[in-house]
Motif scaffolding. Structure first.
Motif, PDB file in Angstrom:
ATOM      1  N   ALA A 114      42.588  44.511  42.441  1.00  0.00           N
ATOM      2  CA  ALA A 114      42.142  43.918  43.709  1.00  0.00           C
ATOM      3  C   ALA A 114      40.650  43.629  43.662  1.00  0.00           C
ATOM      4  CB  ALA A 114      42.455  44.853  44.874  1.00  0.00           C
ATOM      5  N   ARG A 115      39.878  44.569  43.111  1.00  0.00           N
ATOM      6  CA  ARG A 115      38.437  44.361  43.008  1.00  0.00           C
ATOM      7  C   ARG A 115      38.119  43.236  42.033  1.00  0.00           C
ATOM      8  NH1 ARG A 115      34.624  44.781  46.205  1.00  0.00           N
ATOM      9  NH2 ARG A 115      35.240  46.881  46.787  1.00  0.00           N
ATOM     10  N   VAL A 116      38.810  43.187  40.917  1.00  0.00           N
ATOM     11  CA  VAL A 116      38.559  42.124  39.945  1.00  0.00           C
ATOM     12  C   VAL A 116      38.884  40.760  40.550  1.00  0.00           C
ATOM     13  CG1 VAL A 116      39.348  41.133  37.754  1.00  0.00           C
ATOM     14  CG2 VAL A 116      38.839  43.571  37.894  1.00  0.00           C
ATOM     15  N   ARG A 117      40.022  40.642  41.232  1.00  0.00           N
ATOM     16  CA  ARG A 117      40.377  39.360  41.862  1.00  0.00           C
ATOM     17  C   ARG A 117      39.331  38.933  42.879  1.00  0.00           C
ATOM     18  NH1 ARG A 117      45.567  41.740  41.983  1.00  0.00           N
ATOM     19  NH2 ARG A 117      45.302  42.308  44.180  1.00  0.00           N
ATOM     20  N   SER A 118      38.873  39.881  43.691  1.00  0.00           N
ATOM     21  CA  SER A 118      37.892  39.572  44.726  1.00  0.00           C
ATOM     22  C   SER A 118      36.587  39.066  44.120  1.00  0.00           C
ATOM     23  CB  SER A 118      37.636  40.818  45.583  1.00  0.00           C
ATOM     24  OG  SER A 118      36.590  40.594  46.497  1.00  0.00           O
ATOM     25  N   LEU A 119      36.102  39.769  43.096  1.00  0.00           N
ATOM     26  CA  LEU A 119      34.836  39.370  42.498  1.00  0.00           C
ATOM     27  C   LEU A 119      34.976  38.089  41.679  1.00  0.00           C
ATOM     28  CD1 LEU A 119      33.355  42.843  41.488  1.00  0.00           C
ATOM     29  CD2 LEU A 119      32.695  41.370  43.394  1.00  0.00           C
ATOM     30  N   MET A 120      36.144  37.848  41.108  1.00  0.00           N
ATOM     31  CA  MET A 120      36.365  36.582  40.418  1.00  0.00           C
ATOM     32  C   MET A 120      36.296  35.409  41.407  1.00  0.00           C
ATOM     33  SD  MET A 120      36.879  36.576  37.097  1.00  0.00           S
ATOM     34  CE  MET A 120      37.230  37.718  35.749  1.00  0.00           C
ATOM     35  N   ARG A 121      36.873  35.582  42.587  1.00  0.00           N
ATOM     36  CA  ARG A 121      36.775  34.526  43.607  1.00  0.00           C
ATOM     37  C   ARG A 121      35.324  34.290  43.995  1.00  0.00           C
ATOM     38  NH1 ARG A 121      41.458  37.103  45.706  1.00  0.00           N
ATOM     39  NH2 ARG A 121      40.176  38.332  47.125  1.00  0.00           N
ATOM     40  N   MET A 122      34.572  35.368  44.163  1.00  0.00           N
ATOM     41  CA  MET A 122      33.164  35.221  44.509  1.00  0.00           C
ATOM     42  C   MET A 122      32.411  34.490  43.411  1.00  0.00           C
ATOM     43  SD  MET A 122      30.247  38.145  44.916  1.00  0.00           S
ATOM     44  CE  MET A 122      29.997  38.166  43.133  1.00  0.00           C
ATOM     45  N   LYS A 123      32.680  34.855  42.160  1.00  0.00           N
ATOM     46  CA  LYS A 123      32.006  34.205  41.028  1.00  0.00           C
ATOM     47  C   LYS A 123      32.343  32.722  40.988  1.00  0.00           C
ATOM     48  CE  LYS A 123      30.030  34.071  36.829  1.00  0.00           C
ATOM     49  NZ  LYS A 123      30.663  32.952  36.150  1.00  0.00           N
ATOM     50  N   MET A 124      33.601  32.369  41.220  1.00  0.00           N
ATOM     51  CA  MET A 124      33.995  30.963  41.218  1.00  0.00           C
ATOM     52  C   MET A 124      33.232  30.190  42.294  1.00  0.00           C
ATOM     53  SD  MET A 124      37.800  29.298  41.746  1.00  0.00           S
ATOM     54  CE  MET A 124      38.462  30.122  40.304  1.00  0.00           C
ATOM     55  N   MET A 125      33.085  30.805  43.462  1.00  0.00           N
ATOM     56  CA  MET A 125      32.358  30.143  44.541  1.00  0.00           C
ATOM     57  C   MET A 125      30.887  29.946  44.171  1.00  0.00           C
ATOM     58  SD  MET A 125      30.059  30.972  47.228  1.00  0.00           S
ATOM     59  CE  MET A 125      30.340  32.681  47.690  1.00  0.00           C
ATOM     60  N   PHE A 126      30.253  30.988  43.621  1.00  0.00           N
ATOM     61  CA  PHE A 126      28.856  30.867  43.229  1.00  0.00           C
ATOM     62  C   PHE A 126      28.676  29.856  42.104  1.00  0.00           C
ATOM     63  CE2 PHE A 126      27.903  34.976  45.369  1.00  0.00           C
ATOM     64  CZ  PHE A 126      26.804  34.546  46.092  1.00  0.00           C
ATOM     65  N   ASP A 127      29.612  29.831  41.164  1.00  0.00           N
ATOM     66  CA  ASP A 127      29.523  28.863  40.072  1.00  0.00           C
ATOM     67  C   ASP A 127      29.533  27.438  40.604  1.00  0.00           C
ATOM     68  OD1 ASP A 127      29.367  30.759  38.112  1.00  0.00           O
ATOM     69  OD2 ASP A 127      31.435  30.560  37.410  1.00  0.00           O
ATOM     70  N   GLU A 128      30.406  27.185  41.586  1.00  0.00           N
ATOM     71  CA  GLU A 128      30.489  25.845  42.147  1.00  0.00           C
ATOM     72  C   GLU A 128      29.203  25.484  42.895  1.00  0.00           C
ATOM     73  OE1 GLU A 128      31.853  22.090  42.976  1.00  0.00           O
ATOM     74  OE2 GLU A 128      32.570  23.591  41.529  1.00  0.00           O
ATOM     75  N   LEU A 129      28.652  26.439  43.654  1.00  0.00           N
ATOM     76  CA  LEU A 129      27.395  26.174  44.358  1.00  0.00           C
ATOM     77  C   LEU A 129      26.257  25.925  43.375  1.00  0.00           C
ATOM     78  CD1 LEU A 129      27.548  28.794  47.255  1.00  0.00           C
ATOM     79  CD2 LEU A 129      27.711  26.318  47.471  1.00  0.00           C
ATOM     80  N   ARG A 130      26.199  26.735  42.318  1.00  0.00           N
ATOM     81  CA  ARG A 130      25.143  26.563  41.316  1.00  0.00           C
ATOM     82  C   ARG A 130      25.324  25.241  40.580  1.00  0.00           C
ATOM     83  NH1 ARG A 130      25.527  29.849  37.332  1.00  0.00           N
ATOM     84  NH2 ARG A 130      23.338  30.041  36.760  1.00  0.00           N
ATOM     85  N   LEU A 131      26.563  24.856  40.337  1.00  0.00           N
ATOM     86  CA  LEU A 131      26.850  23.585  39.684  1.00  0.00           C
ATOM     87  C   LEU A 131      26.341  22.429  40.538  1.00  0.00           C
ATOM     88  CD1 LEU A 131      28.563  22.588  37.130  1.00  0.00           C
ATOM     89  CD2 LEU A 131      30.402  22.223  38.758  1.00  0.00           C
ATOM     90  N   ARG A 132      26.616  22.481  41.823  1.00  0.00           N
ATOM     91  CA  ARG A 132      26.167  21.401  42.708  1.00  0.00           C
ATOM     92  C   ARG A 132      24.651  21.403  42.849  1.00  0.00           C
ATOM     93  NH1 ARG A 132      30.870  20.657  47.349  1.00  0.00           N
ATOM     94  NH2 ARG A 132      32.618  20.749  45.878  1.00  0.00           N
ATOM     95  N   ASP A 133      24.042  22.596  42.853  1.00  0.00           N
ATOM     96  CA  ASP A 133      22.589  22.683  42.919  1.00  0.00           C
ATOM     97  C   ASP A 133      21.966  22.065  41.671  1.00  0.00           C
ATOM     98  OD1 ASP A 133      20.084  23.718  44.110  1.00  0.00           O
ATOM     99  OD2 ASP A 133      20.073  25.020  42.351  1.00  0.00           O
ATOM    100  N   LEU A 134      22.546  22.357  40.491  1.00  0.00           N
ATOM    101  CA  LEU A 134      22.052  21.783  39.247  1.00  0.00           C
ATOM    102  C   LEU A 134      22.194  20.267  39.256  1.00  0.00           C
ATOM    103  CD1 LEU A 134      21.017  22.064  36.339  1.00  0.00           C
ATOM    104  CD2 LEU A 134      23.379  22.438  35.611  1.00  0.00           C
ATOM    105  N   THR A 135      23.330  19.765  39.726  1.00  0.00           N
ATOM    106  CA  THR A 135      23.525  18.324  39.816  1.00  0.00           C
ATOM    107  C   THR A 135      22.458  17.692  40.698  1.00  0.00           C
ATOM    108  OG1 THR A 135      25.919  18.574  39.532  1.00  0.00           O
ATOM    109  CG2 THR A 135      25.155  16.502  40.463  1.00  0.00           C
ATOM    110  N   SER A 136      22.161  18.324  41.819  1.00  0.00           N
ATOM    111  CA  SER A 136      21.145  17.794  42.748  1.00  0.00           C
ATOM    112  C   SER A 136      19.777  17.740  42.088  1.00  0.00           C
ATOM    113  CB  SER A 136      21.079  18.673  44.001  1.00  0.00           C
ATOM    114  OG  SER A 136      22.319  18.703  44.654  1.00  0.00           O
TER     115      SER A 136
END
Length: 462
Positions: A114-136
């Motif tokens: 449960a903890r691994v799934r939760s933190l993986m979701r958080m990491k995916m969200m941060f990766d997408e935000l960082r990806l969009r920030d890098l694109t900008s």
């Protein structure tokens, strides 16, 4: 959900045990036997999570965690500290070093996954935000985000949903004195939801059993479903080591959990960790949003335009190359849109485009990208999606448009709208971004030629 986990432990048996458990759930596992090697692997392998033993010779887990969080290349990677000494003091020390959570030996598989799934979701969200920030930033639309003042940024209030008024009042007094942040104590599940709209808390402390027969898990789910509270931190309080409820809470969207009775110092450390994470994500979102508004946001619909989407596709392809995965793109066209403009006028046509954009965004994932390419032509990029999932998503979008007419402005009535969709699925080695978009466009042509209001896939030549 899969991902790469770096397991760090100086005992070979422990490494093998964790590797076996995680591999059985289809996670890719990398191992390190000491701190220096862990730091090297974290930089070179860029895992989605680090599981870090506390007690290691030389550089212990606390020191490794602090180094990981101080390095810009690894600071975003979630860290779970693993220890046989499950005390509040150990957890507080780890949280202050930057750890995202603790697990105690021997492992409870329910809590672990449960903890691994939760933190993986958080990491995916941060990766997408960082990806969009890098694109900008690559488009020259935003500056590098400074981190030095993130702790000093003001926070919204903390909303406490307690099991009884006595414990709620006591906790509010302790948190208010120690954190210098306003607190709100609610008397029911309904009141918590109502106040969340008015007060916009940055953090919720939700007990598993609420006053007036309320259900803490139901409240957690509702908070995550509502746009105004979706990004807030939610810490679930569970009684007497109720791992089942804790696991269910994480799967429903709780950011963290703590077992009652608890040391208030540990709760404060967890709140600070969650608020730090929320400020970072808020700043990423703000950086992207403010930098893009004029240059790459379509002024009519408020979604991205072709310029941004083309640049973002490069990032999507790079990620596919790193993971060996696939992605999907869609081209979507509103059927017979010109007739709507001709019959009802351009204001009506604009209203249809805005409503279509809204429904489109409601029927994709948060990590997917939507853009307007021009006129009535729209684009969707879906990372880590195969043909089956892309087909389901496209059909969901098609039905969402077909099933309800669009209300026109000025009392002009309603108009039925349908869309044609073309889908192409590709990997990183399947050509450049424009070639993949053209494949989706070819599939769109098939949908229109086939009678409109349908989904078609690009078919490779035999």
């Amino acid at each position: 959900m899969s991902g790469r986990v770096l397991v760090v432990d100086d005992v070979a048996t422990n490494r093998l045990l964790l590797r076996a458990k995680l591999s059985s759930a289809y996670y890719d596992v990398v191992v390190a036997e000491d701190g220096p090697k862990a730091l090297d692997l974290a930089r070179s392998e860029q895992p989605d999570m680090v599981m870090l033993d506390v007690m290691m010779p030389g550089m212990d887990g606390f020191a490794v965690c602090a180094r990981l969080k101080a390095d810009p290349e690894t600071a975003h990677i979630p860290v779970i500290m693993v220890t046989a000494l499950d005390t509040a003091e150990e957890r507080i020390r780890g949280l202050e070093a930057g750890a995202d959570d603790f697990l105690s030996k021997p492992f409870n598989d329910l809590a672990l996954f449960a903890r691994v799934r939760s933190l993986m979701r958080m990491k995916m969200m941060f990766d997408e935000l960082r990806l969009r920030d890098l694109t900008s930033r690559e488009l020259g639309l935003a500056e590098v985000m400074p981190d030095q003042d993130i702790e000093a940024e003001p926070s919204g209030p903390i909303l406490i949903a307690p099991p009884d008024a006595g414990r709620g009042g006591q906790l509010a007094a302790e948190l208010g004195a120690r954190l210098s942040i306003g607190t709100i104590v609610t008397s029911s599940e309904r009141e918590a939801l109502n106040l969340s709209r008015l007060e916009l808390p940055d953090c919720f402390i939700v007990h598993q059993t609420l006053m007036e027969g309320g259900d803490g898990l139901r409240l957690v789910s509702a908070l995550r479903a509502r746009p105004e509270t979706r990004q807030s931190a939610v810490i679930l309080v569970v009684e007497n080591g109720d791992v089942g409820t804790a696991a269910k809470g994480l799967d429903l969207g709780a950011s963290d959990y703590i077992e009652a009775p608890f040391d208030v110092n540990e709760l404060i450390a967890r709140i600070r960790s969650q608020l730090r994470r929320k400020r970072y994500s808020d700043r990423l979102r703000s950086n992207v949003r403010n930098g893009l508004k004029l240059a790459v946001i379509d002024p009519l619909t408020g979604i991205y335009n072709r310029r941004y989407a083309s640049q973002h596709m490069i990032r999507v392809m790079e990620r596919a190359r790193e993971t060996g995965g696939v992605f999907a793109v869609m081209m979507i066209d509103l059927d017979k849109f010109k007739s709507i403009n001709d019959r009802f006028g351009h204001d009506a046509g604009d209203a249809v485009l805005r409503e279509f954009s809204r429904r489109l965004q409601e029927n994709i994932r948060g990590v997917d990208l939507v853009a307007r390419f021009g006129g009535e032509e729209f684009f969707v990029a879906m990372p880590d999606v195969d043909a089956g999932a892309a087909g389901h998503a496209a059909e969901r979008i098609r039905r969402a448009i077909e099933d309800a007419p669009v209300r026109l402005p000025g009392g002009a009535g309603e108009v039925d709208v349908t869309v044609s969709i073309g889908v192409a699925v590709a990997g990183a080695g399947d050509g450049d971004a424009e070639a993949i978009i053209k494949r989706a466009d070819s599939a769109l042509y098939l949908s229109k030629e086939g009678g409109r209001n349908r989904v078609s896939f690009f078919a490779r030549a035999a």
